[in-house]
Scaffold this motif. Structure first.
Motif, mmCIF file in Angstrom:
data_model
loop_
_atom_site.group_PDB
_atom_site.id
_atom_site.type_symbol
_atom_site.label_atom_id
_atom_site.label_comp_id
_atom_site.label_asym_id
_atom_site.label_seq_id
_atom_site.Cartn_x
_atom_site.Cartn_y
_atom_site.Cartn_z
ATOM 1 N N LYS A 117 0.839 -1.186 0.000
ATOM 2 C CA LYS A 117 0.000 0.000 0.000
ATOM 3 C C LYS A 117 0.876 1.238 0.000
ATOM 4 C CE LYS A 117 -0.903 1.342 4.789
ATOM 5 N NZ LYS A 117 -1.969 1.720 5.736
ATOM 6 N N ASP A 118 0.297 2.308 -0.456
ATOM 7 C CA ASP A 118 0.895 3.618 -0.306
ATOM 8 C C ASP A 118 -0.138 4.490 0.394
ATOM 9 O OD1 ASP A 118 -0.949 4.399 -2.268
ATOM 10 O OD2 ASP A 118 0.520 4.231 -3.886
ATOM 11 N N GLN A 119 -0.043 5.769 0.237
ATOM 12 C CA GLN A 119 -0.941 6.659 0.972
ATOM 13 C C GLN A 119 -2.404 6.435 0.599
ATOM 14 O OE1 GLN A 119 -0.203 10.813 0.433
ATOM 15 N NE2 GLN A 119 -1.415 11.426 2.215
ATOM 16 N N GLN A 120 -2.656 5.971 -0.619
ATOM 17 C CA GLN A 120 -4.031 5.892 -1.084
ATOM 18 C C GLN A 120 -4.501 4.482 -1.418
ATOM 19 O OE1 GLN A 120 -4.670 8.591 -4.306
ATOM 20 N NE2 GLN A 120 -4.285 10.416 -3.092
ATOM 21 N N GLN A 121 -3.637 3.494 -1.444
ATOM 22 C CA GLN A 121 -4.115 2.198 -1.866
ATOM 23 C C GLN A 121 -3.454 1.039 -1.120
ATOM 24 O OE1 GLN A 121 -3.209 1.980 -6.038
ATOM 25 N NE2 GLN A 121 -1.186 1.114 -5.687
ATOM 26 N N MET A 122 -4.166 -0.073 -1.120
ATOM 27 C CA MET A 122 -3.693 -1.300 -0.507
ATOM 28 C C MET A 122 -3.965 -2.431 -1.491
ATOM 29 S SD MET A 122 -5.107 -3.156 2.951
ATOM 30 C CE MET A 122 -4.525 -1.831 4.005
ATOM 31 N N GLN A 123 -3.002 -3.315 -1.638
ATOM 32 C CA GLN A 123 -3.163 -4.416 -2.573
ATOM 33 C C GLN A 123 -2.870 -5.752 -1.905
ATOM 34 O OE1 GLN A 123 -0.486 -3.434 -5.788
ATOM 35 N NE2 GLN A 123 -2.034 -2.184 -6.824
ATOM 36 N N PHE A 124 -3.769 -6.731 -2.076
ATOM 37 C CA PHE A 124 -3.511 -8.081 -1.599
ATOM 38 C C PHE A 124 -4.293 -9.066 -2.459
ATOM 39 C CE2 PHE A 124 -7.066 -6.470 0.894
ATOM 40 C CZ PHE A 124 -7.961 -7.533 0.924
ATOM 41 N N GLN A 125 -3.936 -10.338 -2.355
ATOM 42 C CA GLN A 125 -4.519 -11.353 -3.229
ATOM 43 C C GLN A 125 -5.093 -12.526 -2.440
ATOM 44 O OE1 GLN A 125 -1.240 -12.310 -5.913
ATOM 45 N NE2 GLN A 125 -2.103 -10.909 -7.433
ATOM 46 N N VAL A 126 -6.254 -13.028 -2.926
ATOM 47 C CA VAL A 126 -6.924 -14.180 -2.324
ATOM 48 C C VAL A 126 -7.648 -14.960 -3.412
ATOM 49 C CG1 VAL A 126 -8.843 -14.892 -0.840
ATOM 50 C CG2 VAL A 126 -7.257 -13.156 -0.065
ATOM 51 N N THR A 127 -7.649 -16.277 -3.307
ATOM 52 C CA THR A 127 -8.495 -17.114 -4.152
ATOM 53 C C THR A 127 -9.599 -17.712 -3.303
ATOM 54 O OG1 THR A 127 -6.771 -17.648 -5.748
ATOM 55 C CG2 THR A 127 -8.587 -19.205 -5.556
ATOM 56 N N VAL A 128 -10.835 -17.641 -3.778
ATOM 57 C CA VAL A 128 -11.984 -18.126 -3.019
ATOM 58 C C VAL A 128 -12.419 -19.477 -3.568
ATOM 59 C CG1 VAL A 128 -14.313 -17.601 -2.223
ATOM 60 C CG2 VAL A 128 -12.699 -15.737 -2.665
ATOM 61 N N THR A 129 -12.373 -20.502 -2.721
ATOM 62 C CA THR A 129 -12.825 -21.831 -3.116
ATOM 63 C C THR A 129 -14.295 -22.030 -2.769
ATOM 64 O OG1 THR A 129 -10.606 -22.728 -2.760
ATOM 65 C CG2 THR A 129 -12.416 -24.311 -2.848
ATOM 66 N N ASP A 130 -14.675 -21.670 -1.567
ATOM 67 C CA ASP A 130 -16.048 -21.854 -1.096
ATOM 68 C C ASP A 130 -16.539 -20.545 -0.480
ATOM 69 O OD1 ASP A 130 -18.430 -22.778 -0.167
ATOM 70 O OD2 ASP A 130 -17.611 -24.166 1.292
#
Length: 385
Positions: A117-130
């Motif tokens: 993230k910086d001052q304005q954004q956050m980034q992360f990743q997830v895969t949804v199975t159920d």
């Protein structure tokens, strides 16, 4: 169920805020993906699909002006037979990202999500199975507290009163025959401050344990524990306020709200009956670990100096030695601030401390620090032990 992380979230600023007197839970269904915040402490204010696997989720404060601490907690359900990687953009009115995302399949066991993230954004990743839950921290909802308190000390469980919306304000009242001295502990004035809530839980868990030192302390000191002062805000997933849009930790001078009135009534009843409050702790979260304290030479509004003026300084020095690390002690006073520590000083002539835990402080460190804080504190409060 295996949950593989692969979800992109961007938290962006909005240019303006629309005041909302109340916020209803959001539920949005798309082809295979369903979002919902229809649970205690859930928070999501709108959703839109922007591409085949991309969704924009909006977050709005309960009202304005407000300290910008956007809380989010929602369930993501994948209704297809195969795992899906989705991209989510969280749009938050008037505030940058604050709380690190965490994920859980059962709302009990939480894992932090790697992010940038910086001052304005956050980034992360997830895969949804159920089905998974995504939140700005562990979800500690209103149902947790009465059952937890009953486990700690079932015979001491009381209700101080009701919140603005009629929810009970649960507490423990541990009394000792022949002792007038009281330790007061409160928490969750601000709903999303989860790390402070975790510290309070660890602190209190040890305090009411079978540890020899704790048993001796409980034979000498009365204890009032109010772990969730703002149940309406916690239930709604509010950013900061209670159901009336009031920051409770700015209301202790006016005491205009049912929640502050209930705690005040209990504390004044204690002292009217001859009790002596010796110290009060208020657990919170902020950007870093810090203790906001009263200045040792503070003279209360009644013109009297604080009792045991060096108590807190001596305690935090001992805590720093115990942890073998610096402790940030930020003394100040402002009789017009309406914060709890100031109220304790002016109303009862003793130290109040705001125990702040960093939003991203390691969870094991939170536990270790809370337990060390208690063991060093009781030696200051009960030097004859």
């Amino acid at each position: 169920m295996k949950t593989k992380l692969s979800l992109l979230v961007i938290v962006a600023w909005a240019l303006s805020i629309t005041a909302l007197p109340s916020v209803a839970s959001a539920s949005c269904s798309f082809a295979d993906i369903h979002f919902s915040s229809d649970f205690d402490s859930g928070r999501l204010d709108g959703c839109e699909q922007t591409a085949s696997n991309s969704y924009t989720l909006t977050l709005k404060p309960e009202n304005t002006p407000i300290n910008p601490s956007p809380w989010y907690a929602f369930q993501v359900t994948n209704q297809s037979e195969t795992a899906q990687t989705i991209t989510i953009t969280l749009l938050s009115d008037g505030a940058p990202a604050r709380y690190q995302p965490r994920i859980s399949s059962d709302k009990q066991n939480w894992q932090p999500v790697p992010y940038e993230k910086d001052q304005q954004q956050m980034q992360f990743q997830v895969t949804v199975t159920d089905t998974v839950y995504v939140a700005g921290g562990e979800i500690i909802d209103t149902s947790f507290y009465p059952s937890w308190l009953a486990e700690l000390a079932p015979t001491a469980l009381i209700t101080l009163g009701e919140s603005s919306q009629g929810r009970p304000i649960h507490a423990l009242e541990h009394r000792v025959d022949g002792s007038a001295d009281w330790l007061v502990i409160i928490g969750r004035q601000h709903p999303p401050e989860v790390t402070g809530a975790l510290a309070l839980v660890h602190f209190s868990q040890l305090l009411f344990s079978d540890d020899t030192a704790m048993r001796v302390f409980r034979q000498r000191y009365n204890i009032l524990l109010v772990p969730m002062v703002n149940p309406d805000g916690v239930a709604a997933g509010n950013w900061r306020h209670n159901a009336n849009g009031v920051d409770l930790n700015r209301d202790w001078k006016r005491r205009s709200q049912a929640e502050t009135q209930a705690v005040h009534a209990k504390l004044t009843a204690i002292t009217a009956a001859g009790g002596r409050i010796r110290l009060a702790l208020d657990f919170h979260s902020t950007w870093r670990d810090v203790f906001y304290t009263m200045t040792a030479d503070y003279v209360t509004v009644s013109g009297e100096p604080l009792q045991q003026p060096q108590l807190v300084n001596d305690w935090l020095t001992a805590l720093a030695n115990e942890l073998a690390m610096p402790i940030e002690n930020k003394p100040s006073h402002n009789p017009n601030s309406g914060v709890f520590k100031q109220y304790i000083a002016d109303q009862f002539g003793v130290h109040g401390v705001t125990y702040e835990v960093g939003d991203q402080t390691d969870r094991e460190h939170i536990k270790r620090s809370a337990e060390a804080a208690l063991t060093t504190l009781i030696k200051q409060l009960f030097p004859d032990y």
